[in-house]
Design a protein around this motif. Structure first.
Motif, PDB file in Angstrom:
ATOM      1  N   LEU A  29       6.571 -37.793 -17.867  1.00 29.75           N
ATOM      2  CA  LEU A  29       6.875 -36.733 -18.830  1.00 29.75           C
ATOM      3  C   LEU A  29       5.791 -35.666 -18.913  1.00 29.75           C
ATOM      4  CD1 LEU A  29       8.261 -38.913 -21.757  1.00 29.75           C
ATOM      5  CD2 LEU A  29       9.579 -37.465 -20.207  1.00 29.75           C
ATOM      6  N   TYR A  30       4.547 -36.031 -18.588  1.00 30.86           N
ATOM      7  CA  TYR A  30       3.423 -35.116 -18.805  1.00 30.86           C
ATOM      8  C   TYR A  30       2.790 -34.721 -17.474  1.00 30.86           C
ATOM      9  CZ  TYR A  30       3.790 -36.797 -23.619  1.00 30.86           C
ATOM     10  OH  TYR A  30       4.246 -37.129 -24.871  1.00 30.86           O
ATOM     11  N   TYR A  66      -0.832 -35.939 -17.186  1.00 28.08           N
ATOM     12  CA  TYR A  66      -1.061 -37.366 -17.426  1.00 28.08           C
ATOM     13  C   TYR A  66      -2.234 -37.848 -16.579  1.00 28.08           C
ATOM     14  CZ  TYR A  66      -0.099 -42.357 -17.933  1.00 28.08           C
ATOM     15  OH  TYR A  66      -0.199 -43.695 -18.207  1.00 28.08           O
ATOM     16  N   ASN A  96       3.899 -26.041 -16.550  1.00 31.29           N
ATOM     17  CA  ASN A  96       5.278 -25.679 -16.240  1.00 31.29           C
ATOM     18  C   ASN A  96       5.488 -24.178 -16.382  1.00 31.29           C
ATOM     19  OD1 ASN A  96       5.798 -25.066 -19.001  1.00 31.29           O
ATOM     20  ND2 ASN A  96       6.345 -27.197 -19.432  1.00 31.29           N
ATOM     21  N   ARG A 131       2.633 -28.545 -20.817  1.00 31.28           N
ATOM     22  CA  ARG A 131       2.269 -29.746 -20.078  1.00 31.28           C
ATOM     23  C   ARG A 131       3.453 -30.664 -19.804  1.00 31.28           C
ATOM     24  NH1 ARG A 131       0.745 -33.627 -24.664  1.00 31.28           N
ATOM     25  NH2 ARG A 131      -0.456 -34.851 -23.150  1.00 31.28           N
ATOM     26  N   GLU A 132       4.625 -30.310 -20.294  1.00 31.26           N
ATOM     27  CA  GLU A 132       5.806 -31.139 -20.116  1.00 31.26           C
ATOM     28  C   GLU A 132       6.360 -30.965 -18.691  1.00 31.26           C
ATOM     29  OE1 GLU A 132       5.147 -29.849 -24.239  1.00 31.26           O
ATOM     30  OE2 GLU A 132       5.598 -28.715 -22.400  1.00 31.26           O
ATOM     31  N   ASN A 133       6.725 -32.066 -18.068  1.00 29.08           N
ATOM     32  CA  ASN A 133       7.333 -32.020 -16.741  1.00 29.08           C
ATOM     33  C   ASN A 133       8.840 -31.827 -16.916  1.00 29.08           C
ATOM     34  OD1 ASN A 133       8.388 -32.511 -14.170  1.00 29.08           O
ATOM     35  ND2 ASN A 133       6.809 -34.012 -13.669  1.00 29.08           N
ATOM     36  N   LEU A 134       9.267 -30.597 -16.875  1.00 31.45           N
ATOM     37  CA  LEU A 134      10.660 -30.257 -17.186  1.00 31.45           C
ATOM     38  C   LEU A 134      11.629 -30.896 -16.193  1.00 31.45           C
ATOM     39  CD1 LEU A 134      10.164 -26.462 -18.064  1.00 31.45           C
ATOM     40  CD2 LEU A 134      10.145 -28.448 -19.606  1.00 31.45           C
ATOM     41  N   ILE A 172      11.985 -34.569 -17.075  1.00 32.35           N
ATOM     42  CA  ILE A 172      12.782 -34.713 -18.294  1.00 32.35           C
ATOM     43  C   ILE A 172      14.263 -34.623 -17.952  1.00 32.35           C
ATOM     44  CG2 ILE A 172      13.359 -33.633 -20.499  1.00 32.35           C
ATOM     45  CD1 ILE A 172      10.365 -32.694 -20.571  1.00 32.35           C
ATOM     46  N   GLU A 221       7.354 -46.224 -22.642  1.00 35.41           N
ATOM     47  CA  GLU A 221       6.824 -44.892 -22.951  1.00 35.41           C
ATOM     48  C   GLU A 221       5.781 -45.058 -24.040  1.00 35.41           C
ATOM     49  OE1 GLU A 221       5.684 -41.387 -23.887  1.00 35.41           O
ATOM     50  OE2 GLU A 221       6.979 -42.162 -25.495  1.00 35.41           O
ATOM     51  N   TRP A 256       6.421 -39.208 -27.725  1.00 36.88           N
ATOM     52  CA  TRP A 256       7.449 -38.279 -27.245  1.00 36.88           C
ATOM     53  C   TRP A 256       8.702 -38.426 -28.103  1.00 36.88           C
ATOM     54  CZ3 TRP A 256       7.174 -34.728 -23.222  1.00 36.88           C
ATOM     55  CH2 TRP A 256       8.373 -34.099 -22.899  1.00 36.88           C
TER      56      TRP A 256
END
Length: 643
Positions: A323-324, A327, A337, A342-345, A348, A371, A375
Motif C-alpha cells: 500500500l505504501y 514502505y 505517486n 506515498r500511496e501505491n495507487l 490499491i 495489514e 489504513w
C-alpha cells in the motif's frame, strides 16, 4: 514442433488473449503454461508463455537433452507477446524450462510461471502435469454455501507443513501431504479448530524463507508430494469438517534466475526502477501492479487455488508493503505517486480488483489481510472506498496484549489502559486476533517463555491469556506449538516438541485450548456479533489497582450473553463485586483455573445470587471469588421466583 490447431481446448483464443491483455482473464491458468492435450489425433503437450520482449523462445528439457534449438515456440501475430507450440508425444512427468533469448542478446532458462508442478528443490525445472483428482468433499462445499463464514465461529490453527511433525524413524524427513492427511485433520477435529491456515505451500527455492519467496505460484511444493497429494490433504481436512486457508504472497518474489525476475530480458513482472521494483527488507522484486498481464497472472493465481484445490480462504501477506510506496524506505529511496503522495495507487486498485474477483466467483470464501497500519477501510467493500477484504489481522491487539502479559503482574496495574485500548478500535474493521509464527521466532521467545514468573505462574499466565483472547471480539488464530505451550521457539528445520505434551502442565494448556474452542463454538454470544459493538460491553476496565477486567459478550438472544471476569495478578480476589445486567442467579460456565488445565481448582460450583447493591452503574451486582491469573465466565441461569 507441430502447429496447434483449433481442435485443442488448450489453445488460446483471440478472446482469451484480449482478456489477458486487459488484465481480466481470471482463469488464464487454463490456457497459459503447459497443458496435456490432443491435436489431430496426437497426444502431447501444448506450451504457451508470455514473453513480449523475447527474440526467440524454445522449450528445453530432459526429453530433448536440454537442446536449446530443437523445440522452438512461435510468437502469436496479434502483438500479445505470447509464444506457443505443441510437442507431440510429450506427457506427464517431463521436466522442462523455457530458453529465452531477448532482443538485447540476453539468454536465460526460465521455469514456467504457470507450471502446476516443479522439481523438488534445489532442482528448478518445471514439470508437465495434470490436475485430475476425484474429490470427496461435496458435503463440505455444500455446507460452505450456507450463511456468511463470518457469522460462524472462526478459530484458526496456523501450520508450517515442513515442521508440524516429521518422520522420527527416518532422521526427521518431511511428512508427505498424504501422511499429514492421516494425522492433521484428526488432530484439528479433536482440538476443535474450525480452520487450518497453511503458511505458503507454493513452490519456493529456499526452504528457510518459510514459503514467502515464491517461484512456483501455481504449484504446491514438491517437497511434500504432487498436486494431487495436496488435494488429498485438503480433501481430508474438508471431510473432517476443517476449512483450509492459504497464505498468499502477491507482494514480492525472489530474484532467483529461474524465477519471474527479468523474465524475457526485461523487467516484465517487476518495475524496472528499484525504487518501486525492489524490496529493501527482503531483497526481492516487487510486482508491477499497473501492468495488466501481471494483474491477470496474480488474480488468476488466487482464483486457481479456490477453483482447482477447493481452498476456503486466502490470507494475503504483507499488505502494508504493497500500500505504501515509502514502505521501509528512506527519503529519496521512493517515487511519489502522480499526486505526490506515498500511496501505491496501482496496488490499491489491484487489491480491490482481487477481492472483487474472488467474491464474484466464490462468494462463500473469505479473504484476510495482514495489514499492520491504520489504513482505513481494509474490510470495507470496494464500492464504498474500501479494499474489500473480509477480515484483517489485529496487529495492534497482538502487540499490546503480548507486551502486557510479558510484564510481571506487579507492574500491570500501571498498564491497565494498554489492554483496554483495543476495544477503542475493535470494530473499525473486522478483525482476526493473531498469535502467529512471527511472534515465536528470532529471539522473541515461545508463548510460554514470554510469560513471567515461576513454572506455575507461567502456565497460569498463558491460560489467562488464552481465556482473554477467546473472550475478546474477533476471530482467533494460534500458531502450532502454542497449543501445548512448546518451550522452544519455532524451528522450521525440526518437528514440534510433541513429547512435551506428556508433561501435565503442557497437556493442561492443550486441554484448555480444546475446551476453549468447543466453548467458543457452543456459545452464540462469542460469534454472532463478533464484529459489532452490539456484541460487546465493558462492565469495568478501570480497576488498575487489582488488574481486573470485566465485560459482556452478547449474541442475538440476550439469554446467551456471557460475562467475562479476568484477574491478571496471582492474588485471589474474594468477595469481588461486579455489576450485572439483571437480577437473578449466575452460573460459572468456564474457568481457566480448573485443575484439569493445571490450575489451582478455585471453581465456583454454586449459582451466584445477585443483590440490589449498585455497582458499575448497574442496579444489581454479584460477589465473586476470582482465582489468581485466571479468567472466569458466567452466564445468567434464572431469575428470582418472586420477580
Amino acid at each position: 514442433m507441430t502447429d496447434l490447431q483449433n481442435n485443442s481446448s488448450a489453445k488460446l483464443s483471440d478472446f482469451d488473449v484480449n482478456l489477458f491483455r486487459a488484465g481480466t482473464h481470471y482463469h488464464v491458468y487454463n490456457k497459459l503454461g503447459s497443458h496435456i492435450t490432443e491435436v489431430d489425433g496426437q497426444r502431447g503437450t501444448y506450451f504457451s508463455v508470455w514473453a513480449p520482449n523475447a527474440k526467440d523462445v524454445t522449450v528445453v528439457g530432459n526429453f530433448n537433452g536440454w537442446n536449446r534449438t530443437e523445440n522452438p515456440l512461435t510468437v502469436r501475430g496479434d502483438g500479445s507477446g505470447i509464444w506457443e507450440g505443441f510437442i507431440a508425444g510429450l506427457g506427464k512427468g517431463e521436466y522442462y524450462k523455457y530458453f529465452i533469448t531477448s532482443h538485447s542478446g540476453h539468454q536465460v532458462e526460465k521455469g514456467d510461471p504457470y507450471a502446476v508442478h516443479w522439481e523438488t528443490p534445489p532442482h528448478t525445472a518445471s514439470v508437465v502435469w495434470d490436475l485430475e483428482y476425484e474429490w470427496k468433499d461435496s458435503e463440505w462445499l455444500s455446507n460452505r454455501k450456507s450463511g456468511s463464514p463470518l457469522e460462524k465461529p472462526i478459530s484458526v490453527y496456523e501450520v508450517h507443513i515442513g515442521s508440524w511433525r516429521r518422520a522420527h524413524e527416518e532422521e526427521g524427513r518431511f511428512l508427505t501431504y498424504r501422511e499429514l492427511a492421516a494425522e492433521l485433520p484428526e488432530y484439528c477435529k479433536y482440538m476443535g479448530f474450525s480452520h487450518v491456515e497453511f503458511m505458503p505451500i507454493m513452490e519456493h527455492p529456499f526452504y528457510g524463507s518459510w514459503g514467502y519467496q515464491l517461484t512456483g505460484y501455481f504449484a504446491p511444493s514438491s517437497r511434500f508430494g504432487t498436486p494431487q497429494d495436496f488435494m488429498f490433504l485438503v480433501d481430508a481436512l474438508h471431510q473432517a469438517g476443517i476449512g483450509v486457508i492459504l497464505d498468499w504472497v502477491p507482494s514480492h518474489f525472489p530474484t532467483d534466475e529461474h524465477g519471474l525476475g527479468y523474465f524475457d530480458g526485461t523487467h516484465l513482472y517487476e518495475h524496472a526502477d528499484p525504487r518501486k521494483g525492489f524490496h529493501p527488507d527482503w531483497k526481492s522484486f516487487i510486482f508491477n501492479y499497473g501492468r495488466n498481464e501481471v494483474k491477470a497472472f496474480l488474480i488468476s493465481n488466487a482464483i486457481y487455488w479456490l477453483d482447482k484445490f477447493h481452498i476456503d480462504a486466502l490470507r494475503v501477506d504483507a499488505v502494508a508493503s504493497m500500500l505504501y510506496l515509502d514502505y521501509s524506505r528512506n527519503e529519496g529511496e521512493w517515487i511519489p505517486n502522480q499526486y505526490g503522495g506515498r500511496e501505491n495507487l496501482e496496488a490499491i486498485d489491484f487489491l480491490k480488483e482481487f477481492n472483487t474477483a474472488v467474491h464474484q466467483y466464490f462468494p462463500d470464501v473469505f479473504t484476510v489481510a495482514e495489514e499492520s497500519t491504520a489504513w482505513p477501510g481494509v474490510t470495507q467493500l470496494p464500492q464504498n472506498g474500501g479494499l474489500g477484504f473480509d477480515m484483517k489481522w489485529m496487529m495492534g491487539w497482538m502487540h499490546d496484549t503480548l507486551s502486557y502479559f510479558q510484564k510481571e503482574p506487579v507492574y500491570r496495574s500501571h498498564h491497565q489502559g494498554q489492554l483496554a485500548f483495543s476495544t477503542h478500535y475493535a470494530f473499525s474493521e473486522k478483525f482476526t486476533l493473531p498469535l502467529s509464527h512471527d511472534e515465536v521466532v528470532y529471539g522473541k521467545h515461545s508463548m510460554i517463555n514470554k510469560m513471567p514468573g515461576d513454572h506455575w505462574q507461567q502456565f497460569a499466565n498463558l491460560r489467562a491469556l488464552y481465556g482473554y483472547m477467546f473472550g475478546h471480539p474477533g476471530a482467533k488464530l494460534l500458531f502450532m506449538g502454542a497449543d501445548f505451550a512448546q518451550r522452544h521457539e519455532w524451528r522450521h528445520d525440526f518437528s514440534l516438541d510433541w513429547d512435551e505434551n506428556l508433561n501435565p502442565s503442557h497437556n493442561g494448556i492443550q486441554l484448555l485450548l480444546k475446551d476453549l474452542n468447543e466453548f467458543y463454538a457452543s456459545q452464540p454470544a462469542l460469534y454472532e456479533k463478533n464484529f459489532s459493538w452490539e456484541g460487546f460491553e465493558w462492565i469495568d476496565n478501570q480497576d488498575s489497582t487489582n488488574s481486573v477486567f470485566s465485560w459482556i459478550r452478547k449474541g442475538n438472544n440476550p439469554e446467551d450473553d456471557l460475562i467475562f471476569v479476568a484477574n491478571f495478578t496471582p492474588v485471589v480476589r474474594t468477595n469481588y463485586r461486579i455489576g450485572v445486567p439483571k437480577p437473578g442467579y449466575y452460573q460459572e460456565v468456564f474457568n481457566t483455573d480448573n485443575q484439569k488445565y493445571g490450575g489451582s481448582d478455585l471453581l465456583e460450583l454454586k449459582e451466584q445470587e445477585s443483590y440490589p447493591i449498585p455497582k458499575h452503574s448497574r442496579v444489581h451486582s454479584i460477589p465473586l471469588r476470582i482465582p489468581g491469573l485466571a479468567v472466569v465466565v458466567l452466564k445468567y441461569a434464572k431469575g428470582f421466583d418472586w420477580l
